[in-house]
Design a protein around this motif. Structure first.
Motif, mmCIF file in Angstrom:
data_model
loop_
_atom_site.group_PDB
_atom_site.id
_atom_site.type_symbol
_atom_site.label_atom_id
_atom_site.label_comp_id
_atom_site.label_asym_id
_atom_site.label_seq_id
_atom_site.Cartn_x
_atom_site.Cartn_y
_atom_site.Cartn_z
ATOM 1 N N PHE A 1 4.552 17.523 7.855
ATOM 2 C CA PHE A 1 3.613 16.569 7.269
ATOM 3 C C PHE A 1 2.327 16.422 8.082
ATOM 4 N N TRP A 2 2.133 17.272 9.071
ATOM 5 C CA TRP A 2 0.920 17.216 9.883
ATOM 6 C C TRP A 2 -0.302 17.656 9.072
ATOM 7 N N ARG A 3 -1.453 17.114 9.449
ATOM 8 C CA ARG A 3 -2.770 17.491 8.915
ATOM 9 C C ARG A 3 -2.885 17.311 7.392
ATOM 10 N N GLN A 4 -2.232 16.272 6.885
ATOM 11 C CA GLN A 4 -2.301 15.982 5.448
ATOM 12 C C GLN A 4 -2.695 14.541 5.169
ATOM 13 N N GLY A 5 -3.123 13.820 6.207
ATOM 14 C CA GLY A 5 -3.557 12.442 6.036
ATOM 15 C C GLY A 5 -2.453 11.402 6.095
ATOM 16 N N TYR A 6 -1.220 11.826 6.312
ATOM 17 C CA TYR A 6 -0.120 10.860 6.367
ATOM 18 C C TYR A 6 -0.222 9.957 7.595
ATOM 19 N N GLY A 7 -0.633 10.513 8.724
ATOM 20 C CA GLY A 7 -0.778 9.701 9.936
ATOM 21 C C GLY A 7 -1.754 8.558 9.725
ATOM 22 N N SER A 8 -2.855 8.843 9.073
ATOM 23 C CA SER A 8 -3.842 7.797 8.790
ATOM 24 C C SER A 8 -3.285 6.727 7.863
ATOM 25 N N GLU A 9 -2.499 7.155 6.893
ATOM 26 C CA GLU A 9 -1.891 6.192 5.977
ATOM 27 C C GLU A 9 -0.890 5.297 6.710
#
Length: 177
Positions: free
Chosen positions: A102-110
Protein backbone atom coordinates in the motif's frame (compact mmCIF):
# COMPACT_ATOMS: atom_id res chain seq x y z
CA UNK A 1 -11.63 6.94 23.55
CA UNK A 2 -11.12 4.27 20.92
CA UNK A 3 -13.94 4.47 18.44
CA UNK A 4 -13.54 3.40 14.77
CA UNK A 5 -12.48 6.17 12.40
CA UNK A 6 -13.66 6.24 8.79
CA UNK A 7 -11.66 7.64 5.90
CA UNK A 8 -12.51 7.58 2.21
CA UNK A 9 -10.68 4.29 1.54
CA UNK A 10 -9.67 3.18 5.04
CA UNK A 11 -11.18 2.35 8.39
CA UNK A 12 -9.22 2.58 11.63
CA UNK A 13 -10.37 0.05 14.22
CA UNK A 14 -8.99 -0.04 17.79
CA UNK A 15 -6.28 -2.72 17.74
CA UNK A 16 -7.45 -6.20 18.76
CA UNK A 17 -5.70 -9.47 19.57
CA UNK A 18 -7.53 -11.04 16.62
CA UNK A 19 -5.44 -8.79 14.34
CA UNK A 20 -2.17 -10.38 15.51
CA UNK A 21 -1.67 -12.84 12.61
CA UNK A 22 -1.95 -10.15 9.94
CA UNK A 23 -0.03 -7.54 11.91
CA UNK A 24 2.72 -10.10 12.51
CA UNK A 25 3.21 -10.34 8.74
CA UNK A 26 3.70 -6.57 8.63
CA UNK A 27 5.82 -6.26 11.78
CA UNK A 28 8.10 -9.11 10.64
CA UNK A 29 8.97 -7.42 7.33
CA UNK A 30 12.42 -5.74 7.56
CA UNK A 31 11.45 -3.19 4.89
CA UNK A 32 8.55 -2.02 7.02
CA UNK A 33 10.37 -2.07 10.37
CA UNK A 34 13.45 -0.31 8.96
CA UNK A 35 12.38 3.02 10.46
CA UNK A 36 10.49 1.62 13.46
CA UNK A 37 12.15 1.32 16.84
CA UNK A 38 11.59 -2.45 16.85
CA UNK A 39 13.45 -5.33 15.29
CA UNK A 40 11.42 -7.38 12.83
CA UNK A 41 9.27 -9.89 14.72
CA UNK A 42 10.15 -13.57 14.30
CA UNK A 43 7.18 -15.13 16.09
CA UNK A 44 3.46 -14.38 15.89
CA UNK A 45 3.37 -14.48 19.70
CA UNK A 46 5.35 -11.20 19.70
CA UNK A 47 2.54 -9.50 17.78
CA UNK A 48 0.03 -10.66 20.38
CA UNK A 49 2.24 -9.41 23.20
CA UNK A 50 2.63 -6.04 21.48
CA UNK A 51 -1.13 -5.73 21.05
CA UNK A 52 -1.76 -6.54 24.74
CA UNK A 53 0.85 -3.92 25.70
CA UNK A 54 -0.76 -1.30 23.43
CA UNK A 55 -4.26 -2.09 24.72
CA UNK A 56 -3.03 -1.65 28.31
CA UNK A 57 -1.57 1.76 27.41
CA UNK A 58 -4.96 2.69 25.91
CA UNK A 59 -6.75 1.69 29.14
CA UNK A 60 -4.41 4.03 31.00
CA UNK A 61 -5.12 6.75 28.38
CA UNK A 62 -1.39 6.98 27.60
CA UNK A 63 -1.63 5.78 23.99
CA UNK A 64 -4.21 4.73 21.40
CA UNK A 65 -3.42 2.29 18.60
CA UNK A 66 -5.57 1.34 15.61
CA UNK A 67 -5.43 -1.36 12.98
CA UNK A 68 -5.75 0.09 9.48
CA UNK A 69 -8.25 -1.73 7.25
CA UNK A 70 -8.75 -1.24 3.52
CA UNK A 71 -12.51 -0.69 3.16
CA UNK A 72 -12.96 -2.22 -0.29
CA UNK A 73 -10.62 -5.18 0.21
CA UNK A 74 -11.48 -5.72 3.91
CA UNK A 75 -7.76 -6.32 4.41
CA UNK A 76 -5.43 -5.23 7.21
CA UNK A 77 -3.00 -2.65 5.84
CA UNK A 78 -0.99 -1.75 8.96
CA UNK A 79 -1.37 0.06 12.24
CA UNK A 80 -1.32 3.65 13.44
CA UNK A 81 -2.22 5.81 16.33
CA UNK A 82 -1.09 7.96 19.17
CA UNK A 83 2.13 6.47 20.55
CA UNK A 84 1.96 8.88 23.45
CA UNK A 85 -0.90 10.90 24.85
CA UNK A 86 -0.34 13.70 27.34
CA UNK A 87 -3.85 14.75 28.39
CA UNK A 88 -2.61 17.47 30.77
CA UNK A 89 -0.71 19.26 27.98
CA UNK A 90 -3.22 18.26 25.31
CA UNK A 91 -0.49 16.73 23.16
CA UNK A 92 -0.25 13.50 21.21
CA UNK A 93 2.54 11.90 19.22
CA UNK A 94 1.50 9.85 16.21
CA UNK A 95 3.07 6.92 14.43
CA UNK A 96 2.04 4.66 11.57
CA UNK A 97 3.22 1.87 9.32
CA UNK A 98 1.70 0.33 6.22
CA UNK A 99 2.21 -2.98 4.46
CA UNK A 100 4.45 -2.28 1.49
CA UNK A 101 1.66 -3.32 -0.93
CA UNK A 102 0.00 0.00 0.00
CA UNK A 103 3.02 2.31 -0.22
CA UNK A 104 3.00 5.39 -2.48
CA UNK A 105 -0.77 5.38 -3.01
CA UNK A 106 -1.83 8.14 -0.62
CA UNK A 107 -2.97 5.82 2.17
CA UNK A 108 -0.42 7.20 4.64
CA UNK A 109 -1.80 10.70 4.15
CA UNK A 110 -5.33 9.46 4.66
CA UNK A 111 -4.27 7.72 7.89
CA UNK A 112 -2.56 10.85 9.23
CA UNK A 113 -5.57 12.99 8.27
CA UNK A 114 -7.88 10.72 10.30
CA UNK A 115 -5.55 10.78 13.31
CA UNK A 116 -5.21 14.58 13.19
CA UNK A 117 -8.97 15.11 12.89
CA UNK A 118 -9.64 12.74 15.78
CA UNK A 119 -6.88 14.24 17.92
CA UNK A 120 -8.06 17.80 17.53
CA UNK A 121 -11.84 17.22 17.45
CA UNK A 122 -12.40 14.42 19.97
CA UNK A 123 -9.27 14.12 22.10
CA UNK A 124 -9.08 17.93 22.46
CA UNK A 125 -5.40 18.08 21.58
CA UNK A 126 -3.70 21.37 20.90
CA UNK A 127 -0.53 19.81 19.45
CA UNK A 128 0.10 16.63 17.47
CA UNK A 129 3.69 15.66 16.74
CA UNK A 130 5.67 12.94 15.00
CA UNK A 131 9.32 11.98 15.23
CA UNK A 132 10.87 10.54 12.08
CA UNK A 133 14.33 9.51 10.95
CA UNK A 134 15.74 11.90 8.32
CA UNK A 135 16.26 9.01 5.89
CA UNK A 136 12.55 8.16 6.00
CA UNK A 137 11.65 10.45 3.10
CA UNK A 138 8.25 8.83 2.50
CA UNK A 139 7.08 9.53 6.05
CA UNK A 140 8.41 13.08 5.93
CA UNK A 141 6.45 13.61 2.70
CA UNK A 142 3.27 12.30 4.37
CA UNK A 143 3.70 14.66 7.32
CA UNK A 144 4.45 17.70 5.15
CA UNK A 145 1.47 16.88 2.91
CA UNK A 146 -0.66 16.96 6.08
CA UNK A 147 0.70 20.42 7.03
CA UNK A 148 3.06 19.29 9.76
CA UNK A 149 5.97 21.69 10.24
CA UNK A 150 9.58 20.70 10.76
CA UNK A 151 10.67 21.95 14.19
CA UNK A 152 14.22 20.65 14.40
CA UNK A 153 16.36 17.58 14.87
CA UNK A 154 16.62 15.76 18.17
CA UNK A 155 20.20 14.54 18.20
CA UNK A 156 20.85 10.98 19.42
CA UNK A 157 17.25 10.98 20.68
CA UNK A 158 16.57 7.27 20.57
CA UNK A 159 18.41 3.98 20.60
CA UNK A 160 17.16 1.92 17.69
CA UNK A 161 18.56 -1.47 16.77
CA UNK A 162 21.60 -0.87 18.98
CA UNK A 163 22.51 2.57 17.62
CA UNK A 164 21.59 6.05 18.81
CA UNK A 165 19.77 7.91 16.06
CA UNK A 166 18.74 11.47 15.32
CA UNK A 167 15.03 12.14 14.90
CA UNK A 168 13.39 15.01 13.03
CA UNK A 169 10.53 16.57 14.97
CA UNK A 170 7.41 17.53 13.06
CA UNK A 171 4.26 19.01 14.59
CA UNK A 172 0.93 20.49 13.75
CA UNK A 173 -1.02 22.76 16.06
CA UNK A 174 -4.79 22.95 16.27
CA UNK A 175 -4.77 26.60 15.23
CA UNK A 176 -2.79 25.59 12.08
CA UNK A 177 -5.99 24.00 10.76
Amino acid sequence: MGQPLQGERICLIPIQLAHAPELFKIWSNPKITEFMNIDPFYDEKQAGEMIVYLKNLAKEQKALRYTIFHKEQAKIMGSCGFNQIDTHNQHGEIGYELDEAFWRQGYGSEVVEQLVNHGFSYLHMVRISAKVEAANKASIHVLEKNRFQYEGTLRKAEKSKGTFIDLCMYARLKHDQ
